[in-house]
Design a protein around this motif. Structure first.
Motif, short mmCIF file in Angstrom:
data_model
loop_
_atom_site.label_atom_id
_atom_site.label_comp_id
_atom_site.label_asym_id
_atom_site.label_seq_id
_atom_site.Cartn_x
_atom_site.Cartn_y
_atom_site.Cartn_z
N UNK A 256 1.22 -1.01 0.09
CA UNK A 256 0.14 0.55 -0.28
C UNK A 256 0.56 1.71 0.14
N UNK A 257 1.92 1.48 0.58
CA UNK A 257 2.93 2.61 0.09
C UNK A 257 4.21 2.25 -0.85
N UNK B 291 -9.60 -2.17 -2.60
CA UNK B 291 -10.71 -1.48 -2.62
C UNK B 291 -10.20 0.35 -2.74
N UNK B 292 -10.55 0.10 -1.17
CA UNK B 292 -9.86 1.31 -1.04
C UNK B 292 -8.35 2.13 -1.45
N UNK B 293 -7.57 1.10 -1.26
CA UNK B 293 -6.11 1.82 -1.71
C UNK B 293 -6.40 2.11 -3.09
N UNK B 294 -6.90 1.49 -3.72
CA UNK B 294 -6.84 1.83 -5.26
C UNK B 294 -7.55 3.55 -5.52
N UNK B 295 -8.84 3.27 -4.52
CA UNK B 295 -9.46 5.49 -4.21
C UNK B 295 -8.56 6.17 -3.75
N UNK B 296 -7.94 5.45 -2.58
CA UNK B 296 -6.72 6.61 -2.18
C UNK B 296 -6.21 6.92 -2.78
N UNK B 297 -5.30 6.17 -4.43
CA UNK B 297 -4.41 6.14 -5.53
C UNK B 297 -4.89 7.03 -6.24
N UNK B 298 -6.50 7.22 -6.63
CA UNK B 298 -6.84 7.09 -7.36
C UNK B 298 -6.55 6.90 -8.56
N UNK B 299 -6.52 5.90 -8.79
CA UNK B 299 -7.00 4.81 -9.56
C UNK B 299 -8.07 4.31 -9.95
N UNK B 300 -8.57 3.80 -11.02
CA UNK B 300 -9.79 3.33 -11.48
C UNK B 300 -9.30 1.92 -11.12
N UNK B 301 -11.14 1.64 -10.58
CA UNK B 301 -10.96 0.00 -10.03
C UNK B 301 -11.12 -0.75 -11.13
#
Length: 181
Positions: free
Chosen positions: A13-14, A147-157
């Motif tokens: 995640x980091x 899913x949350x990590x994708x959102x935090x990275x601003x990446x499309x699911x």
């Protein structure tokens, strides 16, 4: 070597990748699938398997290039974003298998009478149903972390509609899900 998989996934995640075999930080890891029980310790999503080190199910394995070569693991080199996507897709596959089991496949495990053919698993074997429900809940929680990590990275699911389709199918069977209404 005892691996803290929660920490390994949090490191992804980091954007930090560490090979679980040699412990070295890497810019990329080889991601592949294997049924070899000897590779179970390097399967990050396999940590809750009830069969443990003897399991010969197909598992997602992540290793550095040198360790993958030493373990004869075929795969693809990926960065942390791609590892995260691979984990999410693998988790989806497990959730789909759980859904299929609840919908139909459990019937193959029992000698059902004609009267039982329309029954639900919880009516036939409450204990197995509870185990399957706990397993599915852990998978749903894991999926939500990705899913949350994708959102935090601003990446499309990837294939974002999958989540609503899964939730709809599970609801039609009469079960709750953490993934939506």
């Amino acid at each position: 070597m005892q691996i803290n998989w929660e920490q390994a996934i949090n490191d992804i995640f980091i954007d930090k990748l560490t090979c679980p075999r040699c412990g070295q930080d890497q810019d990329s890891l080889i991601v592949g699938y294997s049924r070899k029980p000897a590779l179970n310790p390097f399967a990050p999503r396999h940590r809750h398997c009830p069969r443990g080190d003897e399991c010969d199910a197909r598992k997602l394995i992540t290793l550095c290039v040198n360790c993958a070569r030493a373990e004869a693991l075929p795969g693809t080199p990926v960065d942390s974003d791609q590892v995260l996507e691979t984990y999410l897709l693998d988790c989806r596959r497990d959730l789909e298998e759980s859904l299929d089991y609840l919908a139909e496949y459990w019937r193959d495990d029992y000698e059902l009478t004609a009267d039982d053919l329309e029954s639900q698993l919880e009516d036939v074997d409450a204990e197995v149903f509870e185990e399957e429900s706990q397993w599915r809940r852990r998978l749903e929680e894991e999926y939500m972390r990705y899913h949350k990590e994708f959102r935090q990275r601003g990446r499309r699911i990837p294939a974002a509609g999958w989540r609503s389709e899964y939730a709809e199918e599970l609801r039609l069977l009469g079960y709750d899900t953490l993934l939506g209404d």
